[in-house]
Design an enzyme around this catalytic site. Sequence first.
Site, PDB file in Angstrom:
ATOM      1  CD1 TRP A  15      -5.509   5.644  15.398  1.00  0.00           C
ATOM      2  CD2 TRP A  15      -4.242   3.812  15.234  1.00  0.00           C
ATOM      3  NE1 TRP A  15      -4.225   6.009  15.710  1.00  0.00           N
ATOM      4  CE2 TRP A  15      -3.420   4.892  15.615  1.00  0.00           C
ATOM      5  CE3 TRP A  15      -3.658   2.562  15.054  1.00  0.00           C
ATOM      6  CZ2 TRP A  15      -2.057   4.763  15.829  1.00  0.00           C
ATOM      7  CZ3 TRP A  15      -2.302   2.432  15.267  1.00  0.00           C
ATOM      8  CH2 TRP A  15      -1.500   3.515  15.653  1.00  0.00           C
TER       9      TRP A  15
ATOM     10  CB  THR B   3      10.566   1.912  -1.776  1.00  0.00           C
ATOM     11  OG1 THR B   3      10.749   3.325  -1.903  1.00  0.00           O
ATOM     12  CG2 THR B   3      11.570   1.359  -0.774  1.00  0.00           C
TER      13      THR B   3
ATOM     14  CD  GLU C 291      11.804  -0.281   2.487  1.00  0.00           C
ATOM     15  OE1 GLU C 291      11.014  -1.112   1.970  1.00  0.00           O
ATOM     16  OE2 GLU C 291      11.571   0.940   2.550  1.00  0.00           O
TER      17      GLU C 291
ATOM     18  CE  LYS D 245      -2.877   8.913  13.903  1.00  0.00           C
ATOM     19  NZ  LYS D 245      -2.434   9.331  12.549  1.00  0.00           N
TER      20      LYS D 245
HETATM   21  N1  LIG Z   1       0.122  -8.393   1.858  1.00  0.00           N
HETATM   22  C1  LIG Z   1       0.138  -7.075   2.103  1.00  0.00           C
HETATM   23  N2  LIG Z   1      -0.926  -6.476   2.697  1.00  0.00           N
HETATM   24  C2  LIG Z   1      -0.921  -5.151   2.953  1.00  0.00           C
HETATM   25  N3  LIG Z   1       0.097  -4.347   2.650  1.00  0.00           N
HETATM   26  C3  LIG Z   1       1.163  -4.871   2.049  1.00  0.00           C
HETATM   27  C4  LIG Z   1       1.251  -6.253   1.748  1.00  0.00           C
HETATM   28  N4  LIG Z   1       2.438  -6.483   1.179  1.00  0.00           N
HETATM   29  C5  LIG Z   1       3.063  -5.302   1.110  1.00  0.00           C
HETATM   30  N5  LIG Z   1       2.299  -4.317   1.625  1.00  0.00           N
HETATM   31  C6  LIG Z   1       2.641  -2.875   1.706  1.00  0.00           C
HETATM   32  O1  LIG Z   1       3.672  -2.589   0.798  1.00  0.00           O
HETATM   33  C7  LIG Z   1       4.772  -1.981   1.479  1.00  0.00           C
HETATM   34  C8  LIG Z   1       6.054  -2.336   0.811  1.00  0.00           C
HETATM   35  O2  LIG Z   1       5.974  -1.961  -0.546  1.00  0.00           O
HETATM   36  P1  LIG Z   1       7.186  -1.453  -1.412  1.00  0.00           P
HETATM   37  O3  LIG Z   1       8.468  -1.801  -0.803  1.00  0.00           O
HETATM   38  O4  LIG Z   1       6.912  -1.929  -2.799  1.00  0.00           O
HETATM   39  O5  LIG Z   1       7.126   0.123  -1.438  1.00  0.00           O
HETATM   40  P2  LIG Z   1       6.068   1.086  -0.792  1.00  0.00           P
HETATM   41  O6  LIG Z   1       6.153   1.004   0.675  1.00  0.00           O
HETATM   42  O7  LIG Z   1       4.738   0.829  -1.418  1.00  0.00           O
HETATM   43  O8  LIG Z   1       6.640   2.465  -1.300  1.00  0.00           O
HETATM   44  P3  LIG Z   1       7.461   3.585  -0.471  1.00  0.00           P
HETATM   45  O9  LIG Z   1       8.200   2.897   0.619  1.00  0.00           O
HETATM   46  O10 LIG Z   1       8.350   4.171  -1.478  1.00  0.00           O
HETATM   47  O11 LIG Z   1       6.417   4.518   0.020  1.00  0.00           O
HETATM   48  C9  LIG Z   1       4.648  -2.474   2.889  1.00  0.00           C
HETATM   49  O12 LIG Z   1       5.299  -1.619   3.787  1.00  0.00           O
HETATM   50  C10 LIG Z   1       3.137  -2.526   3.079  1.00  0.00           C
HETATM   51  O13 LIG Z   1       2.645  -1.273   3.429  1.00  0.00           O
HETATM   52 MG   LIG Z   2       7.681   1.516   1.962  1.00  0.00          MG
END
Ligand SMILES: Nc1ncnc2c1ncn2[C@@H]1O[C@H](COP(=O)(O)OP(=O)(O)OP(=O)(O)O)[C@@H](O)[C@H]1O
Ligand SMILES: [Mg+2]
Lengths: 550, 550
Positions: free
Chosen positions: B444, B185, B330, B439
Amino acid sequence: MLDGLMQRTPLQIIGILNHAAVAHGEREIVSRLVDEPIWRYTYAEMSRRVAQAAHMLRELGVRPGSRVSSLAWNTHRHLELFYATPGIGSVLHTANPRLSDDQIVYTITHAGSEVLFFDKTFSSMVARIRPRLSGVRTFVALSEKWNLEANLTVASSYEELLTRQKSSYEWPVFDENAAAFLCYTSGTTGHPKGVLYSHRSVVLHSLAAGLAGALGFSAFDCIMPCQSLYHATAWGLPFVAPINGCKLVLPCEKMDGASLHELITTEGVTFSGGVPTIWTTYLAYLEQCGGNTASLKQLVIGGSAVPRAMAETFLRKYGVEVRQIWGMTETSPLGVIATPTPKLAAKGENLTEETIWTKQGRLQFGIELRVVDEERRDVPRDGKTPGTLLVRGPWTIERYFGDDKSAVDAAGWFDTGDIATLDDDGFMRITDRQKDVIKSGGEWISSIDLENIAVACPGVRIAAVIGAYHPKWEERPILVVEPHPECAVTADQVREFLEPRIVRWWSPDAIIIATIPLTATGKIDKKSLRDKYKGYLINTRKYGAHSEPK
Amino acid sequence: MLDGLMQRTPLQIIGILNHAAVAHGEREIVSRLVDEPIWRYTYAEMSRRVAQAAHMLRELGVRPGSRVSSLAWNTHRHLELFYATPGIGSVLHTANPRLSDDQIVYTITHAGSEVLFFDKTFSSMVARIRPRLSGVRTFVALSEKWNLEANLTVASSYEELLTRQKSSYEWPVFDENAAAFLCYTSGTTGHPKGVLYSHRSVVLHSLAAGLAGALGFSAFDCIMPCQSLYHATAWGLPFVAPINGCKLVLPCEKMDGASLHELITTEGVTFSGGVPTIWTTYLAYLEQCGGNTASLKQLVIGGSAVPRAMAETFLRKYGVEVRQIWGMTETSPLGVIATPTPKLAAKGENLTEETIWTKQGRLQFGIELRVVDEERRDVPRDGKTPGTLLVRGPWTIERYFGDDKSAVDAAGWFDTGDIATLDDDGFMRITDRQKDVIKSGGEWISSIDLENIAVACPGVRIAAVIGAYHPKWEERPILVVEPHPECAVTADQVREFLEPRIVRWWSPDAIIIATIPLTATGKIDKKSLRDKYKGYLINTRKYGAHSEPK
Ligand SMILES: Nc1ncnc2c1ncn2[C@@H]1O[C@H](COP(=O)(O)OP(=O)(O)OP(=O)(O)O)[C@@H](O)[C@H]1O
Ligand SMILES: [Mg+2]
Ligand SMILES: Nc1ncnc2c1ncn2[C@@H]1O[C@H](COP(=O)(O)OP(=O)(O)OP(=O)(O)O)[C@@H](O)[C@H]1O
Ligand SMILES: [Mg+2]
């Protein structure tokens, strides 16, 4: 090896409907019915009735693994059984009501079904064969109670059984390799053979069939399957449509031109398909009435070869794209489909149309294909050399139901019984069935090619070519022609049309004007034609080369 | 239960390339490279080089189940590893070269990789971290031998290793649940976590992602993934493209406006995608140069929220449709995607655009979704009530690599860590990450909503909202704004733009003009912003409601 760490969610058919109910809950399903007004509801509502149907099945004592048969048209009730039955882990055998009594009894008995669901149309047939269906415990008419006839009191009404059930169901989770549907082949070449689809094969097939190079449905499409629900599960349309959020229109048994036209125009049908005979009829209807095809954009046609003339007219006159498809009950049935490619497009419009209209289609992801000679060596991919067509993949049969030996070779290849060529653009063409091939003096003549040319002759509705015994050449082609109703076509006219279009030695030794028998899935019944005409050349002593009978 | 009788062909990734090689053998792959001319070949040729790469991997002692890491851009060589490595049953760990040295060492070590493939760009980095990568036996530069630098003699050249190999490979058949890729991730909220994709999850994801409601590729498309190959396997594009016979254009690391524009126009790119920052840059480039987008039809953008203003400009000025996508490493990563539906269309163009441009997307087949409150009860599907987003399905994670406990609950639901709403049209909207939610006095405030509005302010390039400590309200939003280069935007101007567009109590307590740090996948690095500004209101004592800092 190292195991991946993703969820191992089994692919289950009920998941398709669950998806449609939440993601496209308001999308409609419209169904004609036997002797009832048109039915109209949504995926969300359908999903509740499917839950009720599942409870009903359980109440009828249907258990996981056991079989249930249907004798039914394309209606929403039949469709409900498509989800409820596999949903509880049982198997739906969709019997083909156009088979003979004997064959129907044979397939239902062979399937080992405990319950038979049937449309009202078949009440007298069911009454007739009932004594021979000793394994069937329960008979359910797919109908309202008020619509049941007196002589049907032996059977319950589907609607009555349904109403008292709960409209939600805790769908069991089970192995995706579990059986879901049992479909028998058309019986064109012999006894119908049972193909037992699994949840996995159905879901994978539905995903691949939805891609742009195959059916390419979008959420804006309105799909009317004129493929029978009982024939290779209507080529997967009952699944591909909800996955993609399409509206579904079910024409019941009304496949005549006027009835189809009415649904197409009033419901906004964008996509339909089925065997060529239906679309030949529809085209004749259009030509006669001068109507237009409204929202209709595409027809996927297969089951037998699609006459080029039909595809051409649909496009030129009505703007409807005909996509030929080749497949078998044994391939779920998607094999190849004739959609354009950039490689073709680069060769220009003429060549694209020539290919799209004369070949069965192109390679699809998920079904591997080989064309081989007698020693199982691949023939050249030149679009000319014919050979036996072998297929392989996750929605291809492994063995027939009830057989204890596999239907595939050691490497997993299934012999289709079809003769085909493959070209360098990835397009496959069926030249014949192995059993229909005409061997004239050691050379092969393609019955399909000859038929395709003959059917383009004005006035000709169906053309069938079979091999007849010939004392010198072993076999020679004879052509049987059925004219359009009210068209008087003569053998001479047909011959005159043919001669400039074929090589001389392909010229049929006889041309016969007659009614052509069709099989239960609307294919030319060559078995019975052969029975009738196999000795024709000898009996009539008309076996001089290219001689002209009567 | 009864077993189905269809073939149980395992879904293997190499099958995708095998398909493309025979069905779309002549379709091109075009790749920029580091310090080399543009590379151009076909799927048929690629398939032979992938076979060579497989032999090379075996020669390097890579065994089924073992891991191989890459530190590489979007090039054809990297893509070859995408097929060769899983093809022999090994696992490709696509390390993210934009992480810090520490994090790269951490992920490669955590992956347990034996071989490291790297682009020339990273030679000095590799030289630097090499002593810390004690598990890595072999270092291979993804380059021609002539292009290797002197200081790289420690490493072999990919091309040199490849040339002597055979160009066909007997691909082993194995369980589709075998691991294929290991992707970490982004590390936005903590340490990067490893997700171990299986062959099954990749193939199923690729099929579903190809459908019209998702990416909807056809054989006529030319796809340029600006999603990094190392980020959630480039959102599946390296697989969806060959399945559907698309041309592939790989931009290497050149994601600046001019370089992208050159490839788009010269190669006929119809489809691209990636994180918003890339497309903000490209849009700025277009606006500056006054160019048009040629054949480009669609951009799929996600990874963080897509500013509505960007989507609107792309459509209105350039005729390019922006489709927002939400997903996670994921989820392979397809979760939802914002494609239109007839239900939306019926509400008119305005409402369609409003939905398409402000929501993350709609439900897709194969990924179930729930939005729940703290007691895990579904919140109303009203498009307003936010809750925790849970997902489930065959391409959703079951557990992280190296973890011994599952990442999902008893019913298989995975907690995304995102806060979302769901509406009755099946559209999902992300309002925040759980960790980013502000918050304020128990209520929120959505940081994403505020950012989306702020970024529409003329001159603003990126906007980040974080919660800062507040003695009375616990947390109050502060807004950090990075202007476009050469634009002088003041806090006052931004506030003036904001005020009429938001409810009063959402108004940021401080607006700061500053450079915004991005993470390794181009997301706003809120962790570091919080480290920097968390105490801002207290330190500057600017905590009167809606007070204006500096
Ligand atoms: N279109 C979108 N709009 C808003 N958020 C998004 C969008 N697409 C993805 N995300 C965000 O990105 C996340 C998934 O990103 P990625 O798997 O690359 O790792 P990360 O969540 O940024 O990093 P880590 O899990 O290591 O903290 C999602 O859970 C969401 O929070
Ligand atoms: Mg993530
Ligand atoms: N587009 C097509 N063109 C030519 N032939 C086709 C086409 N589509 C299907 N067929 C023929 O139909 C066959 C598959 O049909 P189906 O499974 O309905 O049963 P059948 O083969 O007709 O009957 P049986 O196997 O019982 O003899 C194929 O093997 C092929 O011969
Ligand atoms: Mg057959």
